[in-house]
Design an enzyme around this catalytic site. Structure first.
Site, PDB file in Angstrom:
ATOM      1  N   ARG A  77       4.264   3.544  -4.059  1.00  0.00           N
ATOM      2  CA  ARG A  77       4.170   4.242  -2.739  1.00  0.00           C
ATOM      3  C   ARG A  77       6.148   4.449  -2.728  1.00  0.00           C
ATOM      4  O   ARG A  77       7.017   4.022  -2.568  1.00  0.00           O
ATOM      5  CB  ARG A  77       4.590   2.486  -1.646  1.00  0.00           C
ATOM      6  CG  ARG A  77       3.957   3.033   0.011  1.00  0.00           C
ATOM      7  CD  ARG A  77       4.132   1.798   0.989  1.00  0.00           C
ATOM      8  NE  ARG A  77       2.684   1.048   0.510  1.00  0.00           N
ATOM      9  CZ  ARG A  77       2.306   0.042   1.120  1.00  0.00           C
ATOM     10  NH1 ARG A  77       3.160  -0.978   1.383  1.00  0.00           N
ATOM     11  NH2 ARG A  77       1.329  -0.423   0.806  1.00  0.00           N
ATOM     12  N   ASP A 116      -3.157  -4.988  -3.956  1.00  0.00           N
ATOM     13  CA  ASP A 116      -1.452  -4.957  -3.612  1.00  0.00           C
ATOM     14  C   ASP A 116      -1.463  -3.538  -4.276  1.00  0.00           C
ATOM     15  O   ASP A 116      -1.647  -2.786  -5.579  1.00  0.00           O
ATOM     16  CB  ASP A 116      -0.824  -5.705  -4.628  1.00  0.00           C
ATOM     17  CG  ASP A 116       0.516  -5.826  -3.540  1.00  0.00           C
ATOM     18  OD1 ASP A 116       0.822  -6.654  -2.985  1.00  0.00           O
ATOM     19  OD2 ASP A 116       1.620  -4.907  -4.492  1.00  0.00           O
ATOM     20  N   LYS A 127      -5.182   0.186  11.547  1.00  0.00           N
ATOM     21  CA  LYS A 127      -3.760   1.259  12.008  1.00  0.00           C
ATOM     22  C   LYS A 127      -4.889   2.309  11.383  1.00  0.00           C
ATOM     23  O   LYS A 127      -4.828   3.565  12.421  1.00  0.00           O
ATOM     24  CB  LYS A 127      -3.497   1.077  10.810  1.00  0.00           C
ATOM     25  CG  LYS A 127      -2.286  -0.112  11.529  1.00  0.00           C
ATOM     26  CD  LYS A 127      -1.546  -0.183  12.295  1.00  0.00           C
ATOM     27  CE  LYS A 127      -0.331  -1.088  12.836  1.00  0.00           C
ATOM     28  NZ  LYS A 127       0.485  -0.565  14.282  1.00  0.00           N
ATOM     29  N   GLU A 129      -7.520  -0.415   7.240  1.00  0.00           N
ATOM     30  CA  GLU A 129      -8.411  -0.053   8.121  1.00  0.00           C
ATOM     31  C   GLU A 129      -7.970   0.174   9.646  1.00  0.00           C
ATOM     32  O   GLU A 129      -9.282   0.654  10.633  1.00  0.00           O
ATOM     33  CB  GLU A 129      -9.651   0.028   7.656  1.00  0.00           C
ATOM     34  CG  GLU A 129     -10.321   0.118   6.345  1.00  0.00           C
ATOM     35  CD  GLU A 129     -10.188   1.334   5.840  1.00  0.00           C
ATOM     36  OE1 GLU A 129     -10.268   2.098   7.309  1.00  0.00           O
ATOM     37  OE2 GLU A 129     -11.223   1.724   5.555  1.00  0.00           O
ATOM     38  N   TYR A 155      -5.570  -4.202   8.442  1.00  0.00           N
ATOM     39  CA  TYR A 155      -4.675  -3.865   8.851  1.00  0.00           C
ATOM     40  C   TYR A 155      -4.279  -2.571   8.621  1.00  0.00           C
ATOM     41  O   TYR A 155      -4.545  -1.830   9.644  1.00  0.00           O
ATOM     42  CB  TYR A 155      -2.559  -4.638   8.377  1.00  0.00           C
ATOM     43  CG  TYR A 155      -2.216  -3.998   8.384  1.00  0.00           C
ATOM     44  CD1 TYR A 155      -1.445  -4.706   9.702  1.00  0.00           C
ATOM     45  CD2 TYR A 155      -1.620  -3.174   7.895  1.00  0.00           C
ATOM     46  CE1 TYR A 155      -0.024  -4.264  10.008  1.00  0.00           C
ATOM     47  CE2 TYR A 155      -0.384  -2.960   7.641  1.00  0.00           C
ATOM     48  CZ  TYR A 155       0.156  -3.027   8.995  1.00  0.00           C
ATOM     49  OH  TYR A 155       1.600  -2.559   9.229  1.00  0.00           O
TER      50      TYR A 155
HETATM   51  P1  NAD Z   1       7.120  -8.143  13.254  1.00  0.00           P
HETATM   52  O1  NAD Z   1       5.599  -8.860  13.516  1.00  0.00           O
HETATM   53  O2  NAD Z   1       7.696  -8.469  13.799  1.00  0.00           O
HETATM   54  O3  NAD Z   1       6.316  -7.218  15.049  1.00  0.00           O
HETATM   55  C1  NAD Z   1       5.087  -7.450  15.556  1.00  0.00           C
HETATM   56  C2  NAD Z   1       5.244  -7.743  17.294  1.00  0.00           C
HETATM   57  O4  NAD Z   1       3.941  -7.069  18.211  1.00  0.00           O
HETATM   58  C3  NAD Z   1       5.627  -8.851  17.396  1.00  0.00           C
HETATM   59  O5  NAD Z   1       6.766  -9.363  18.668  1.00  0.00           O
HETATM   60  C4  NAD Z   1       3.946  -9.824  17.643  1.00  0.00           C
HETATM   61  O6  NAD Z   1       4.881 -11.075  18.606  1.00  0.00           O
HETATM   62  C5  NAD Z   1       3.312  -9.234  18.745  1.00  0.00           C
HETATM   63  N1  NAD Z   1       2.349  -8.627  18.699  1.00  0.00           N
HETATM   64  C6  NAD Z   1       1.224  -9.135  17.714  1.00  0.00           C
HETATM   65  N2  NAD Z   1      -0.148  -9.302  17.989  1.00  0.00           N
HETATM   66  C7  NAD Z   1      -0.240  -8.605  19.408  1.00  0.00           C
HETATM   67  C8  NAD Z   1      -1.159  -8.950  20.451  1.00  0.00           C
HETATM   68  N3  NAD Z   1      -2.109  -8.969  20.005  1.00  0.00           N
HETATM   69  N4  NAD Z   1      -0.401  -8.746  21.289  1.00  0.00           N
HETATM   70  C9  NAD Z   1       0.678  -8.727  21.889  1.00  0.00           C
HETATM   71  N5  NAD Z   1       1.924  -8.592  21.107  1.00  0.00           N
HETATM   72  C10 NAD Z   1       1.600  -8.633  19.574  1.00  0.00           C
HETATM   73  O7  NAD Z   1       6.747  -6.624  13.134  1.00  0.00           O
HETATM   74  P2  NAD Z   1       7.566  -5.257  12.776  1.00  0.00           P
HETATM   75  O8  NAD Z   1       7.989  -5.511  10.669  1.00  0.00           O
HETATM   76  O9  NAD Z   1       8.120  -5.320  14.159  1.00  0.00           O
HETATM   77  O10 NAD Z   1       6.432  -4.080  12.813  1.00  0.00           O
HETATM   78  C11 NAD Z   1       6.486  -3.210  14.195  1.00  0.00           C
HETATM   79  C12 NAD Z   1       5.190  -2.531  13.872  1.00  0.00           C
HETATM   80  O11 NAD Z   1       5.576  -1.286  13.356  1.00  0.00           O
HETATM   81  C13 NAD Z   1       4.239  -3.115  13.574  1.00  0.00           C
HETATM   82  O12 NAD Z   1       2.905  -2.044  14.565  1.00  0.00           O
HETATM   83  C14 NAD Z   1       3.738  -2.848  12.322  1.00  0.00           C
HETATM   84  O13 NAD Z   1       2.377  -2.687  11.921  1.00  0.00           O
HETATM   85  C15 NAD Z   1       4.400  -1.411  12.173  1.00  0.00           C
HETATM   86  N6  NAD Z   1       4.786  -1.386  10.800  1.00  0.00           N
HETATM   87  C16 NAD Z   1       5.963  -1.623  10.215  1.00  0.00           C
HETATM   88  C17 NAD Z   1       6.303  -1.753   9.079  1.00  0.00           C
HETATM   89  C18 NAD Z   1       7.355  -2.555   8.695  1.00  0.00           C
HETATM   90  O14 NAD Z   1       7.691  -2.138   7.561  1.00  0.00           O
HETATM   91  N7  NAD Z   1       8.589  -3.545   9.245  1.00  0.00           N
HETATM   92  C19 NAD Z   1       5.867  -1.179   7.891  1.00  0.00           C
HETATM   93  C20 NAD Z   1       5.231  -0.233   8.503  1.00  0.00           C
HETATM   94  C21 NAD Z   1       4.413  -0.319   9.816  1.00  0.00           C
HETATM   95  N1  UDP Z   2       5.787  -9.358  -2.998  1.00  0.00           N
HETATM   96  C1  UDP Z   2       6.939 -10.092  -4.050  1.00  0.00           C
HETATM   97  N2  UDP Z   2       7.517 -11.582  -3.486  1.00  0.00           N
HETATM   98  C2  UDP Z   2       7.256 -11.857  -2.489  1.00  0.00           C
HETATM   99  C3  UDP Z   2       6.823 -10.956  -1.030  1.00  0.00           C
HETATM  100  C4  UDP Z   2       6.430  -9.449  -1.992  1.00  0.00           C
HETATM  101  O1  UDP Z   2       6.846  -8.960  -5.087  1.00  0.00           O
HETATM  102  O2  UDP Z   2       7.446 -12.825  -2.376  1.00  0.00           O
HETATM  103  C5  UDP Z   2       5.806  -7.103  -3.583  1.00  0.00           C
HETATM  104  C6  UDP Z   2       4.311  -7.821  -3.059  1.00  0.00           C
HETATM  105  O3  UDP Z   2       2.863  -7.971  -3.597  1.00  0.00           O
HETATM  106  C7  UDP Z   2       4.461  -6.321  -2.849  1.00  0.00           C
HETATM  107  C8  UDP Z   2       5.434  -6.133  -2.047  1.00  0.00           C
HETATM  108  O4  UDP Z   2       6.275  -6.769  -3.110  1.00  0.00           O
HETATM  109  O5  UDP Z   2       3.804  -5.518  -4.491  1.00  0.00           O
HETATM  110  C9  UDP Z   2       5.989  -5.467  -0.948  1.00  0.00           C
HETATM  111  O6  UDP Z   2       4.970  -6.698  -0.355  1.00  0.00           O
HETATM  112  P1  UDP Z   2       5.192  -6.262   1.622  1.00  0.00           P
HETATM  113  O7  UDP Z   2       4.408  -7.267   1.690  1.00  0.00           O
HETATM  114  O8  UDP Z   2       6.892  -6.690   1.525  1.00  0.00           O
HETATM  115  O9  UDP Z   2       4.811  -5.580   2.084  1.00  0.00           O
HETATM  116  P2  UDP Z   2       3.351  -4.458   1.622  1.00  0.00           P
HETATM  117  O10 UDP Z   2       2.908  -4.820   0.241  1.00  0.00           O
HETATM  118  O11 UDP Z   2       2.491  -4.965   2.470  1.00  0.00           O
HETATM  119  O12 UDP Z   2       3.649  -3.402   1.199  1.00  0.00           O
END
Ligand code: NAD
Ligand code: UDP
Length: 321
Positions: free
Chosen positions: A273, A269, A147, A145, A143
């Site tokens: 952040r 982890d 991105k 790397e 994820y």
């Molecule tokens: P999500 O998992 O709800 O949405 C991702 C969508 O992409 C889903 O609808 C999934 O079906 C679709 N998808 C996955 N692989 C695919 C593929 N190969 N072809 C077509 N569709 C595909 O996640 P989200 O939280 O809505 O995240 C959306 C974007 O924002 C992602 O790129 C994620 O990396 C980025 N992002 C989200 C967060 C967050 O906190 N939600 C943080 C940082 C970055």
């Molecule tokens: N986490 C937790 N309990 C859970 C799910 C996640 O304590 O049930 C922690 C996880 O280890 C991380 C933080 O919450 O430290 C955020 O996790 P998340 O998967 O939401 O996002 P990311 O780690 O990708 O920021």
């Protein structure tokens, strides 16, 4: 404008589509429904300005559009680690095909990158100039790397082929429509509390995250897409909480008696952040408006409704009514 949203059936994508449809655009939602759901975009099915394409972005596709919000990629560690090879293909091949599409039709592409490009940061809070501390061979690498390569591709297509790109580094975002079995921390805690199950805090819960409500994030994405700056731009809420504090907030809003259960901290982890949003403030005139104390109850209401509708068998009726 004709606007393509990849990953449009997912959590952030579907909220973005709601905004774009309300603004009167023609919207194409492209999704393979890995973590997305038709339910998220149900209100637009059959609308003359809305098209839904079931497609996997690891295969090329030809479409005619003006803008591309490129969001397709599973965002939860549970889902992106389920098939890591697929995750990196989605980030690398998928982003390359979308940039190729943007190049062919002269569309502007916004890449949904992530705060994960900073890895386990040694600089706090994280400005965009910080180059990160990422493990290239760990379980999160598919994820983070992936991105980082997606960002590289965006900038190389920009420099080499004049493709108009925008790069958003999104920090942890939460809100209605997250999957209740998504595995991310806010959705886990809310679903657990509503089901009267212990809140699973990984490690000691001293690691921090900064949580942005989804409507704020969508506003930032739209401003970045339509502004003059390529980026990268951090989009996130600087309000920083330990995971234990988040668990306590969920207890307060749902059920103060629900216990906290400590579980092992996953490998790699990040310890802390927090976004430095100086760029977003000055370049986009953007900053988040919804603090956690306001956003959390909105998400809890949505989860309560959905769990009730799905007849959540394990749920304690008193908690859900
Ligand atoms: P999500 O998992 O709800 O949405 C991702 C969508 O992409 C889903 O609808 C999934 O079906 C679709 N998808 C996955 N692989 C695919 C593929 N190969 N072809 C077509 N569709 C595909 O996640 P989200 O939280 O809505 O995240 C959306 C974007 O924002 C992602 O790129 C994620 O990396 C980025 N992002 C989200 C967060 C967050 O906190 N939600 C943080 C940082 C970055
Ligand atoms: N986490 C937790 N309990 C859970 C799910 C996640 O304590 O049930 C922690 C996880 O280890 C991380 C933080 O919450 O430290 C955020 O996790 P998340 O998967 O939401 O996002 P990311 O780690 O990708 O920021």
């Amino acid at each position: 404008m004709r606007i393509l949203v990849t990953g449009g059936a997912g959590f952030i994508g579907s909220h973005l589509i709601d905004r774009l449809m309300a603004e009167g655009h023609d919207v194409i939602c492209l999704d393979n429904f890995y973590t997305g759901s038709k339910r998220n975009i149900q209100q637009w099915l059959g609308h003359p300005s809305f098209d839904l394409i079931r497609h996997d972005i690891t295969e090329p596709i030809r479409l005619e559009v003006d803008q591309i919000y490129h969001l397709a990629c599973p965002a939860s560690p549970v889902h992106y680690q389920y098939n890591p090879v697929k995750t990196i293909k989605t980030n690398v091949l998928g982003t390359m095909y979308m940039l190729g599409l943007a190049k062919r039709v002269k569309a502007r592409l916004l890449l949904a990158s992530t705060s994960e490009v900073y890895g386990d940061p040694e600089v706090h809070p994280q400005p965009e100039e910080y180059r990160g501390n990422v493990n290239p061979i760990g379980i999160r690498s598919c994820y983070d790397e992936g991105k980082r390569v997606a960002e590289t591709l965006a900038f190389d297509y920009h420099r080499q082929n004049d493709v108009e790109v925008r790069v958003a580094r999104i920090f942890n975002t939460y809100g209605p429509r997250m999957l209740e079995n998504d595995g991310r921390v806010v959705s886990n805690f809310v679903a657990q509390a509503l089901r009267d199950k212990p809140l699973t805090v990984y490690g000691e819960g001293s690691q921090t995250r900064s949580f942005c409500y989804v409507s704020d994030l969508v506003e930032g994405l739209i401003r970045l897409m339509n502004g003059d700056h390529v980026g990268p731009v951090n989009l996130g809420n600087p309000g920083e909480y330990t995971i234990l504090e988040l668990a306590q907030a969920v207890q307060k809003f749902v059920n103060p008696d629900v216990p906290i259960k400590f579980e092992p901290l996953p490998q790699d982890d990040p310890r802390r952040r927090q976004p430095d949003i100086t760029r977003a403030r000055t370049w986009l005139g953007w900053e988040p408006k919804v603090p956690l104390e306001e956003g959390l109850p909105l998400m809890i209401e949505d989860f309560r409704r959905r769990l009730l509708a799905e007849g959540a068998e394990a749920a304690e009726p008193s908690m859900l009514s």
